[in-house]
Design an enzyme around this catalytic site. Sequence first.
Site, short mmCIF file in Angstrom:
data_model
loop_
_atom_site.label_atom_id
_atom_site.label_comp_id
_atom_site.label_asym_id
_atom_site.label_seq_id
_atom_site.Cartn_x
_atom_site.Cartn_y
_atom_site.Cartn_z
N GLU A 122 -80.27 51.42 164.23
CA GLU A 122 -79.34 51.61 164.95
C GLU A 122 -77.89 51.19 164.62
O GLU A 122 -77.71 50.19 164.11
CB GLU A 122 -79.56 51.42 166.43
CG GLU A 122 -80.95 52.50 166.93
CD GLU A 122 -80.88 52.17 168.26
OE1 GLU A 122 -81.56 52.87 168.99
OE2 GLU A 122 -80.98 50.72 168.94
N CYS A 135 -70.81 48.00 165.49
CA CYS A 135 -71.74 46.84 165.45
C CYS A 135 -73.01 47.26 164.38
O CYS A 135 -73.57 48.38 164.70
CB CYS A 135 -72.41 46.84 166.97
SG CYS A 135 -73.71 45.71 167.01
N CYS A 142 -86.77 42.59 162.85
CA CYS A 142 -86.44 41.30 162.73
C CYS A 142 -87.48 40.46 162.72
O CYS A 142 -88.64 40.57 163.52
CB CYS A 142 -85.40 40.92 164.17
SG CYS A 142 -84.67 39.20 163.74
N CYS A 146 -86.34 36.33 169.50
CA CYS A 146 -85.61 35.36 170.68
C CYS A 146 -86.21 36.25 171.75
O CYS A 146 -86.27 37.42 171.75
CB CYS A 146 -84.26 35.62 170.30
SG CYS A 146 -83.70 35.05 168.77
N CYS A 149 -84.47 39.39 173.65
CA CYS A 149 -83.79 40.40 172.53
C CYS A 149 -84.82 41.45 172.37
O CYS A 149 -86.22 41.16 171.85
CB CYS A 149 -83.44 39.64 171.37
SG CYS A 149 -82.86 40.90 170.10
N GLU A 224 -81.47 39.89 161.37
CA GLU A 224 -80.66 38.49 161.30
C GLU A 224 -79.95 38.64 159.91
O GLU A 224 -80.68 38.67 158.70
CB GLU A 224 -81.87 37.52 161.30
CG GLU A 224 -81.52 36.01 160.85
CD GLU A 224 -79.92 35.57 161.21
OE1 GLU A 224 -80.03 35.57 162.59
OE2 GLU A 224 -78.98 35.38 160.48
N LEU A 278 -76.19 30.42 170.25
CA LEU A 278 -76.70 29.28 170.66
C LEU A 278 -77.55 29.45 172.02
O LEU A 278 -78.86 29.01 172.09
CB LEU A 278 -75.50 28.42 171.15
CG LEU A 278 -75.58 26.98 171.40
CD1 LEU A 278 -76.28 26.04 170.28
CD2 LEU A 278 -74.48 26.05 171.92
N ASN A 356 -78.66 41.74 179.19
CA ASN A 356 -79.02 43.11 179.08
C ASN A 356 -80.44 43.31 179.13
O ASN A 356 -81.07 43.00 178.40
CB ASN A 356 -78.41 43.76 178.00
CG ASN A 356 -76.64 43.69 178.00
OD1 ASN A 356 -76.15 44.38 178.92
ND2 ASN A 356 -76.08 43.23 176.98
N CYS A 399 -75.75 44.58 173.70
CA CYS A 399 -76.57 43.46 173.04
C CYS A 399 -77.98 43.38 173.38
O CYS A 399 -78.15 43.19 174.52
CB CYS A 399 -75.61 42.15 173.40
SG CYS A 399 -74.12 42.30 173.05
N1 SAH Z 1 -79.81 38.42 164.86
C1 SAH Z 1 -78.06 38.00 165.09
C2 SAH Z 1 -77.26 39.26 165.42
C3 SAH Z 1 -77.81 40.35 166.15
S1 SAH Z 1 -77.87 40.08 168.04
C4 SAH Z 1 -78.13 36.98 166.00
O1 SAH Z 1 -79.15 36.57 166.86
O2 SAH Z 1 -77.08 36.40 166.16
C5 SAH Z 1 -76.58 40.09 168.65
C6 SAH Z 1 -76.13 39.13 169.85
O3 SAH Z 1 -76.77 39.64 171.16
C7 SAH Z 1 -77.04 37.72 169.80
O4 SAH Z 1 -76.08 36.86 170.39
C8 SAH Z 1 -78.17 37.78 170.43
O5 SAH Z 1 -78.58 36.46 170.86
C9 SAH Z 1 -77.74 38.68 171.71
N2 SAH Z 1 -78.67 39.50 172.47
C10 SAH Z 1 -79.81 39.61 172.08
N3 SAH Z 1 -80.49 39.98 173.21
C11 SAH Z 1 -79.62 40.10 173.96
C12 SAH Z 1 -79.64 40.64 175.47
N4 SAH Z 1 -81.08 41.31 175.92
N5 SAH Z 1 -78.95 40.59 176.32
C13 SAH Z 1 -77.50 40.25 175.87
N6 SAH Z 1 -77.29 39.54 174.63
C14 SAH Z 1 -78.36 39.60 173.89
FE1 SF4 Z 2 -83.40 38.75 165.90
FE2 SF4 Z 2 -80.82 38.04 166.59
FE3 SF4 Z 2 -82.67 39.63 168.12
FE4 SF4 Z 2 -83.10 37.01 167.78
S1 SF4 Z 2 -81.09 37.94 168.81
S2 SF4 Z 2 -84.40 38.41 167.62
S3 SF4 Z 2 -82.34 36.81 165.53
S4 SF4 Z 2 -81.86 40.36 166.27
#
Ligand code: SAH
Ligand code: SF4
Length: 426
Positions: A122, A135, A142, A146, A149, A224, A278, A356, A399
Amino acid sequence: MTETALMPIPGLVDPVPVARAITPRSDGRSDLVGLPRAEIGVLFEAAGLDAKAAKLRAKQVFHWIYHRGVTDFAAMTDIAKAMRPWLAERFAIGRPEIVEAQHSTDGTRKWLLRTADSHEFEMVFIPDEARGTLCVSSQVGCTLNCRFCHTGTMRLVRNLTPGEIVGQVMLARDALGEWPNGNMAGFGAGSDTDDDDDETDDAPGNYTSDGRLLTNIVMMGMGEPLYNFDHVLDALKIVMDGDGLGLSKRRITLSTSGVVPMMARAGAEIGVNLAVSLHAVTKEVRDEIVPINRKYGIEELLVACAAYPGASNARRITFEYVMLDGVNDSDANARELVRLLKAHRLPAKVNLIPFNPWPGAPYACSSPERVRRFSEIVFEGGISAPIRTPRGRDIDAACGQLKTSAERKSRAELDRLAEEKQPALG
Ligand code: SAH
Ligand code: SF4
């Protein structure tokens, strides 16, 4: 199926599938998108041009593909007419296939795209008054997970190729109608390179490139980016090339969950703005919600941030912090965040992202009052901490909501997946 090779990725135990740099096509032609000038030249030479002609044609074709968005060799007006069909027989200028395009009520747009070997990923465009941000995804799925996510609930299918990464930006320019018009006669680096005696159809230059909607790029889609370093580097070089897509490195941000060993190289070789996910200030909580923390801890990560080339007060590192109710959102957490960033003398800003939700997510978003209080404490500590307004939630474009197959996973399934992905953390 596209052939894939196995490549060990830093930080991973097992090699993961990586598609070939050039996407093979069923019609036997080579897709040039994703290739730098030199490699286009090599292909032209292999196809029969002499070295000098190959180099010149590569420079012209590079300009047409990336700077002008042309997808048909017939439109390359400074290339001899007789040569255009010769190119078209051997080469192609592709785009990722669009499976679905969605519009949010707030203007955000999301595209579901498909690779030549049928993997879906996407891309999201977020317009606001001052800028328009694309974006971009770096992987299908991935390897990390996390816990907040949605993409983390997918397995890694494969890395995207440079062509599939730069192809997203090109597709966005197509969709927004943002390729410069006219021809390049008398213009910039690509100006009149027509040294043929053959007939070409250059007209007087009427080239325009102002008033762009797409002004910024964030590598914050699926995946990532630092686990797909080489392809992200190749793609962003083309995006930043003045004769390519021509976007300044100051308008590009790469977000990482904290792949510490690759951060110095990212700074030296890509040089774009850095964002770091972070999300927590204690080992206990970060280990749980950003599991890569078990491999590269908070201290190590902040030391790498402090050493990031180009970080300065004028170009601060963004620390992303997702607000999870009762998990990482206390006053004490906010104060510890300030202490950590100051202890490392980091030129930092904090982006507070309201969580989110997605189906089956094991967390809830902190209350608006909690988010506001957290933000105030960080501000009072002397660090800017704006609260990000979620965009495109109605179309799952915000996000962490990106995920291509929308099946819901139970808590037990999520736990099983977390265990499965554990070896990736070493
Ligand atoms: N993998 C990379 C980039 C993609 S995620 C990373 O982790 O930095 C882009 C951003 O969205 C990251 O800061 C991630 O932690 C955040 N993110 C992921 N899931 C989310 C959610 N459900 N709600 C808000 N932010 C989220
Ligand atoms: Fe992968 Fe970034 Fe999602 Fe973590 S926040 S699972 S590194 S896409």
